[in-house]
Design an enzyme around this catalytic site. Structure first.
Site, short mmCIF file in Angstrom:
data_model
loop_
_atom_site.label_atom_id
_atom_site.label_comp_id
_atom_site.label_asym_id
_atom_site.label_seq_id
_atom_site.Cartn_x
_atom_site.Cartn_y
_atom_site.Cartn_z
N ASP A 103 0.86 -1.19 0.00
CA ASP A 103 0.00 0.00 0.00
C ASP A 103 0.89 1.23 0.00
O ASP A 103 2.07 1.16 0.38
CB ASP A 103 -0.91 0.03 1.23
CG ASP A 103 -1.82 1.25 1.23
OD1 ASP A 103 -2.43 1.54 0.18
OD2 ASP A 103 -1.91 1.95 2.25
N SER A 104 0.32 2.36 -0.41
CA SER A 104 1.07 3.61 -0.36
C SER A 104 1.48 3.93 1.08
O SER A 104 2.46 4.62 1.30
CB SER A 104 0.22 4.75 -0.91
OG SER A 104 -0.98 4.85 -0.15
N CYS A 162 -4.30 -1.26 -2.29
CA CYS A 162 -4.43 0.19 -2.43
C CYS A 162 -5.27 0.44 -3.67
O CYS A 162 -4.92 -0.03 -4.76
CB CYS A 162 -3.03 0.81 -2.59
SG CYS A 162 -3.05 2.58 -2.95
N GLU A 177 -3.87 9.64 8.11
CA GLU A 177 -2.42 9.41 8.24
C GLU A 177 -1.81 10.27 9.36
O GLU A 177 -0.74 9.95 9.87
CB GLU A 177 -1.70 9.70 6.91
CG GLU A 177 -2.10 8.72 5.81
CD GLU A 177 -0.98 7.76 5.40
OE1 GLU A 177 0.18 8.17 5.40
OE2 GLU A 177 -1.29 6.59 5.08
N CYS A 228 -11.23 2.99 -0.57
CA CYS A 228 -9.87 3.39 -0.20
C CYS A 228 -9.56 2.61 1.06
O CYS A 228 -10.38 2.60 2.00
CB CYS A 228 -9.79 4.89 0.07
SG CYS A 228 -8.21 5.39 0.77
N HIS A 255 -7.70 3.10 3.42
CA HIS A 255 -7.55 3.88 4.65
C HIS A 255 -8.89 4.13 5.36
O HIS A 255 -8.92 4.32 6.58
CB HIS A 255 -6.97 5.26 4.33
CG HIS A 255 -5.49 5.27 4.12
ND1 HIS A 255 -4.87 4.60 3.11
CD2 HIS A 255 -4.50 5.92 4.80
CE1 HIS A 255 -3.56 4.82 3.16
NE2 HIS A 255 -3.32 5.62 4.19
N1 DGL Z 1 -4.82 3.42 0.55
C1 DGL Z 1 -4.96 4.14 -0.69
C2 DGL Z 1 -6.19 3.67 -1.46
O1 DGL Z 1 -6.77 2.64 -1.17
C3 DGL Z 1 -5.02 5.62 -0.58
C4 DGL Z 1 -3.96 6.32 0.14
C5 DGL Z 1 -3.21 7.32 -0.70
O2 DGL Z 1 -3.81 8.28 -1.21
O3 DGL Z 1 -2.02 7.12 -0.81
O4 DGL Z 1 -6.57 4.32 -2.40
#
Ligand code: DGL
Length: 277
Positions: free
Chosen positions: A11-12, A74, A159, A193, A195
């Site tokens: 993931d990012s 992600c 975050e 997402c 997150h």
């Molecule tokens: N976890 C990422 C997603 O599912 C988003 C986080 C980011 O913007 O880096 O899109």
């Protein structure tokens, strides 16, 4: 450990840990390496080129660490980098490796959740602009109408550990109002997402009772279970010593561990990964 063939989870940043948690619950015996590109997160507002380059660097790092299979946990990377990686990059590097994303497995089942056949997709700017959910849900559930809303401030709030603080309420309500203004018939909101599950409680508290909120962790994990059953040639390569390793591209690994434990709901002890190729 050197001969381990783990499943790589990318993931990012931290969001993929919500998916990783579900994967471990459904497939506890395998070895895993989680890599969060926290030094370059968030990806959500970045260009196609940057997201592809960063994602591919991280995928190759996971390949070099022994992973024959990598899950892009992600949505932004799945929306903007997965197709190029699957159709071009893998052929050049090692066609026996596999990279899977989170959008297709979600699109395959999301139609089962809605009664009104109208759903709202909440994601990053990158995911929404890519139109990936419109295309994929259109393939699997053509009778479902899909509305989208970018929520660019949710990832930074999460975050930075502000997701459960009162300041987050304004932006939670803002984007929910915007998506619900698009149609009165939406009965299902997809957290597209990885997150966003951290905001799920706040999100639900602003919604009328008939609207359900769906997060992806269990959907993606179930899809991985099915994938491994359908692909014994991959399944047999994977080692099964129940190990979990965590890596971050941030040099302050203690900081990563602190936030990661909130997403993972368990202890995390990470190491630094230098992913630049
Ligand atoms: N976890 C990422 C997603 O599912 C988003 C986080 C980011 O913007 O880096 O899109």
């Amino acid at each position: 450990m050197l001969n381990n063939k783990p499943i790589g989870i990318f993931d990012s940043g931290y969001g993929g840990l919500t998916v990783f948690r579900s994967i471990i619950q459904q497939l506890p015996g395998y070895d895993y390496i989680y890599l969060g590109d926290t030094a370059r997160a968030p990806y959500g507002n970045r260009s196609f080129q940057s997201i592809h380059q960063y994602t591919w660097e991280c995928v190759q790092w996971l390949f070099n660490a022994g992973c024959p299979l990598v899950i892009l946990a992600c949505n932004t990377a799945s929306a903007k980098a997965l197709r190029t990686i699957q159709q071009k990059d893998l052929q050049n590097v090692d066609p026996s490796k596999r990279v899977l994303g989170v959008i297709r497995p979600t699109a395959e089942v999301i139609g089962n959740y809605t009664k009104t056949k109208e759903i709202g997709v909440l994601g990053t700017k990158g995911t929404v602009q890519s139109g990936s959910y419109l295309i994929e849900i259109g393939n699997f559930a053509p009778d479902v109408k899909v509305y989208q809303q970018a929520c660019p401030l949710w990832v930074p709030l999460i975050e930075n550990g502000e997701h459960d603080k009162p300041g987050a309420d304004y932006f939670v309500k803002k984007y929910l109002d915007e998506i619900l203004a698009q149609s009165a018939n939406i009965d299902t909101l997809l957290l597209a997402c990885t997150h966003y599950p951290l905001l799920q409680q706040k999100i639900s508290s602003y919604l009328p009772g008939h609207i359900q909120v769906i997060s992806q962790g269990d959907i993606v994990a179930k899809s991985l279970v099915d994938y491994l059953l359908r692909h014994p040639e991959m399944e047999s390569k994977l080692t099964k010593n129940s190990t979990q390793q965590f890596f971050t591209t941030t040099d302050d690994t203690a900081d990563f561990d602190h936030y990661a434990e909130i997403f993972f709901s368990g202890p995390v002890k990470s190491a630094f990964a230098d992913v630049k190729c």
